[in-house]
Motif scaffolding. Structure first.
Motif, PDB file in Angstrom:
ATOM      1  N   UNK A 195      32.110  43.095  45.915  1.00 59.95           N
ATOM      2  CA  UNK A 195      33.253  43.334  47.331  1.00 59.95           C
ATOM      3  C   UNK A 195      32.530  43.724  47.999  1.00 59.95           C
ATOM      4  N   UNK A 196      32.936  44.121  49.430  1.00 57.68           N
ATOM      5  CA  UNK A 196      31.962  44.971  49.894  1.00 57.68           C
ATOM      6  C   UNK A 196      32.775  45.879  50.232  1.00 57.68           C
ATOM      7  N   UNK A 197      32.087  47.351  50.741  1.00 55.46           N
ATOM      8  CA  UNK A 197      32.841  48.539  51.028  1.00 55.46           C
ATOM      9  C   UNK A 197      31.761  48.851  52.387  1.00 55.46           C
ATOM     10  N   UNK A 198      32.563  48.930  53.614  1.00 57.16           N
ATOM     11  CA  UNK A 198      31.759  49.935  54.488  1.00 57.16           C
ATOM     12  C   UNK A 198      32.801  50.472  55.470  1.00 57.16           C
ATOM     13  N   UNK A 199      31.830  51.305  56.536  1.00 58.04           N
ATOM     14  CA  UNK A 199      32.764  52.635  56.736  1.00 58.04           C
ATOM     15  C   UNK A 199      33.011  51.750  57.779  1.00 58.04           C
ATOM     16  N   UNK A 200      34.444  51.998  57.949  1.00 64.55           N
ATOM     17  CA  UNK A 200      35.209  51.375  59.147  1.00 64.55           C
ATOM     18  C   UNK A 200      36.017  49.657  59.059  1.00 64.55           C
ATOM     19  N   UNK A 201      35.270  49.349  57.779  1.00 59.41           N
ATOM     20  CA  UNK A 201      36.243  48.089  57.633  1.00 59.41           C
ATOM     21  C   UNK A 201      36.886  48.014  56.045  1.00 59.41           C
ATOM     22  N   UNK A 202      36.705  49.019  55.337  1.00 57.25           N
ATOM     23  CA  UNK A 202      37.130  49.104  54.204  1.00 57.25           C
ATOM     24  C   UNK A 202      36.564  48.595  52.967  1.00 57.25           C
ATOM     25  N   UNK A 203      37.250  48.500  51.718  1.00 61.15           N
ATOM     26  CA  UNK A 203      36.710  47.376  50.604  1.00 61.15           C
ATOM     27  C   UNK A 203      37.117  45.499  51.257  1.00 61.15           C
ATOM     28  N   UNK A 204      36.425  44.664  51.486  1.00 62.17           N
ATOM     29  CA  UNK A 204      36.614  43.653  51.532  1.00 62.17           C
ATOM     30  C   UNK A 204      36.077  42.430  50.197  1.00 62.17           C
ATOM     31  N   UNK A 205      37.437  41.767  49.742  1.00 60.31           N
ATOM     32  CA  UNK A 205      36.368  40.758  48.693  1.00 60.31           C
ATOM     33  C   UNK A 205      35.039  40.048  49.380  1.00 60.31           C
ATOM     34  N   UNK A 206      34.441  39.792  48.621  1.00 58.21           N
ATOM     35  CA  UNK A 206      33.483  38.149  48.583  1.00 58.21           C
ATOM     36  C   UNK A 206      33.434  37.266  47.806  1.00 58.21           C
ATOM     37  N   UNK A 207      32.610  37.368  46.596  1.00 59.61           N
ATOM     38  CA  UNK A 207      32.707  36.196  45.395  1.00 59.61           C
ATOM     39  C   UNK A 207      33.844  36.358  44.210  1.00 59.61           C
ATOM     40  N   UNK A 208      34.569  35.876  43.438  1.00 62.20           N
ATOM     41  CA  UNK A 208      35.022  35.538  42.157  1.00 62.20           C
ATOM     42  C   UNK A 208      34.192  35.036  41.526  1.00 62.20           C
ATOM     43  N   UNK A 209      34.385  34.788  39.917  1.00 66.04           N
ATOM     44  CA  UNK A 209      33.843  34.100  39.041  1.00 66.04           C
ATOM     45  C   UNK A 209      35.104  34.747  37.953  1.00 66.04           C
TER      46      UNK A 209
ATOM     47  N   UNK B 174      24.317  46.405  56.283  1.00 71.37           N
ATOM     48  CA  UNK B 174      24.468  48.114  55.546  1.00 71.37           C
ATOM     49  C   UNK B 174      26.213  48.182  55.005  1.00 71.37           C
ATOM     50  N   UNK B 175      26.467  48.614  53.731  1.00 70.39           N
ATOM     51  CA  UNK B 175      27.533  48.543  52.887  1.00 70.39           C
ATOM     52  C   UNK B 175      26.970  49.059  51.817  1.00 70.39           C
ATOM     53  N   UNK B 176      27.939  49.405  50.264  1.00 64.26           N
ATOM     54  CA  UNK B 176      28.312  50.268  49.249  1.00 64.26           C
ATOM     55  C   UNK B 176      28.678  48.769  48.410  1.00 64.26           C
ATOM     56  N   UNK B 177      27.773  48.163  47.992  1.00 61.96           N
ATOM     57  CA  UNK B 177      28.621  46.630  47.486  1.00 61.96           C
ATOM     58  C   UNK B 177      28.862  46.750  45.730  1.00 61.96           C
ATOM     59  N   UNK B 178      30.251  47.004  45.890  1.00 69.70           N
ATOM     60  CA  UNK B 178      30.717  47.351  44.404  1.00 69.70           C
ATOM     61  C   UNK B 178      30.940  46.022  43.876  1.00 69.70           C
ATOM     62  N   UNK B 179      30.907  46.126  42.044  1.00 66.36           N
ATOM     63  CA  UNK B 179      30.552  44.767  41.531  1.00 66.36           C
ATOM     64  C   UNK B 179      31.802  44.971  40.510  1.00 66.36           C
TER      65      UNK B 179
END
Lengths: 113, 112
Positions: free
Chosen positions: B35-49, B87-92
């Motif tokens: 997931x990606x967490x960025x200011x103004x965008x919240x948490x968004x899903x990127x990819x799933x295995x 630029x963001x926080x990338x969460x796994x």
């Protein structure tokens, strides 16, 4: 498409007061619902989840949430907050509880003495 | 017990460079998410295995983003030709086949 709305961006409560954080969802089937908490610089910690059964679910740290299908809501509650509860809270919805989650934009909780 | 581990915790790089972010899931968890967490965008899903199935890449924002998961365990998220909007926080996160997702502390990525 599924979506989650957390209408309160920021909430301030006094230590010892009760708390309710709102969450509304949109989902075509029976949702799997979650509340996560995030402290600064940390990842997300699961507070509680609803998959099925009893609509009032208990979580960690004294939190509970109630699933109300008729209102498409899953509000988080705590009877008495502690200063350590200050954090960002996220509601999320998913399918089967095991695929990509759709998150709300979060509610930042501030606790005042 | 060991949780989800992400490295590096912070990464600063220049625009146009490639970056690799690493995720070590909880042992035995078959599913892994980015997931990606960025200011103004919240948490968004990127990819799933999930296990040996083809990954769900529906959340990747552009073809500059890719991810792989080797041996059903460690995953690497690669961003090519980084842009400032990356630029963001990338969460796994990882989960058992039927269970809740457990998150790492994230990688804070800053693009200069």
């Amino acid at each position: 498409a599924q979506s989650v709305t957390q209408p309160d961006i920021h909430i301030t409560v006094s230590e010892g007061a009760s708390l309710e954080l709102r969450c509304n969802y949109s989902y075509g089937a029976t949702p799997y619902l979650f509340w996560y908490v995030q402290s600064p610089g940390q990842g997300l910690q699961l507070l509680l989840k609803y998959f099925s059964g009893d609509t009032l679910v208990q979580g960690i740290k004294g939190f509970e949430a109630e699933f109300k299908r008729s209102q498409s809501s899953f509000n988080l509650r705590k009877p008495s907050v502690h200063w350590s509860d200050a954090a960002e809270y996220f509601c999320a919805v998913g399918a089967r509880g095991n695929e990509k989650l759709t998150f709300g934009t979060g509610t930042r909780l501030t606790i005042i003495p | 017990g060991a949780g989800v581990s992400q490295s590096p915790s912070n990464k600063v790089t220049e625009k146009g460079k490639d970056v690799e972010l690493r995720c070590d899931p909880i042992s035995g968890h078959t599913a892994l998410y980015w997931y990606r967490q960025s200011l103004g965008q919240g948490l968004e899903f990127l990819i799933y295995f999930q296990g040996n199935s083809a990954p769900d890449k529906s959340g990747l924002p552009s073809d500059r983003f890719s991810a792989e998961r080797t041996g059903g365990s460690v995953s690497t998220l690669t961003i090519q030709r980084t842009q400032q909007e990356d630029s963001a926080v990338y969460l796994c996160a990882s989960s058992p086949e039927w269970g809740s997702q457990h998150f790492g502390d994230g990688t804070r990525l800053s693009i200069l």
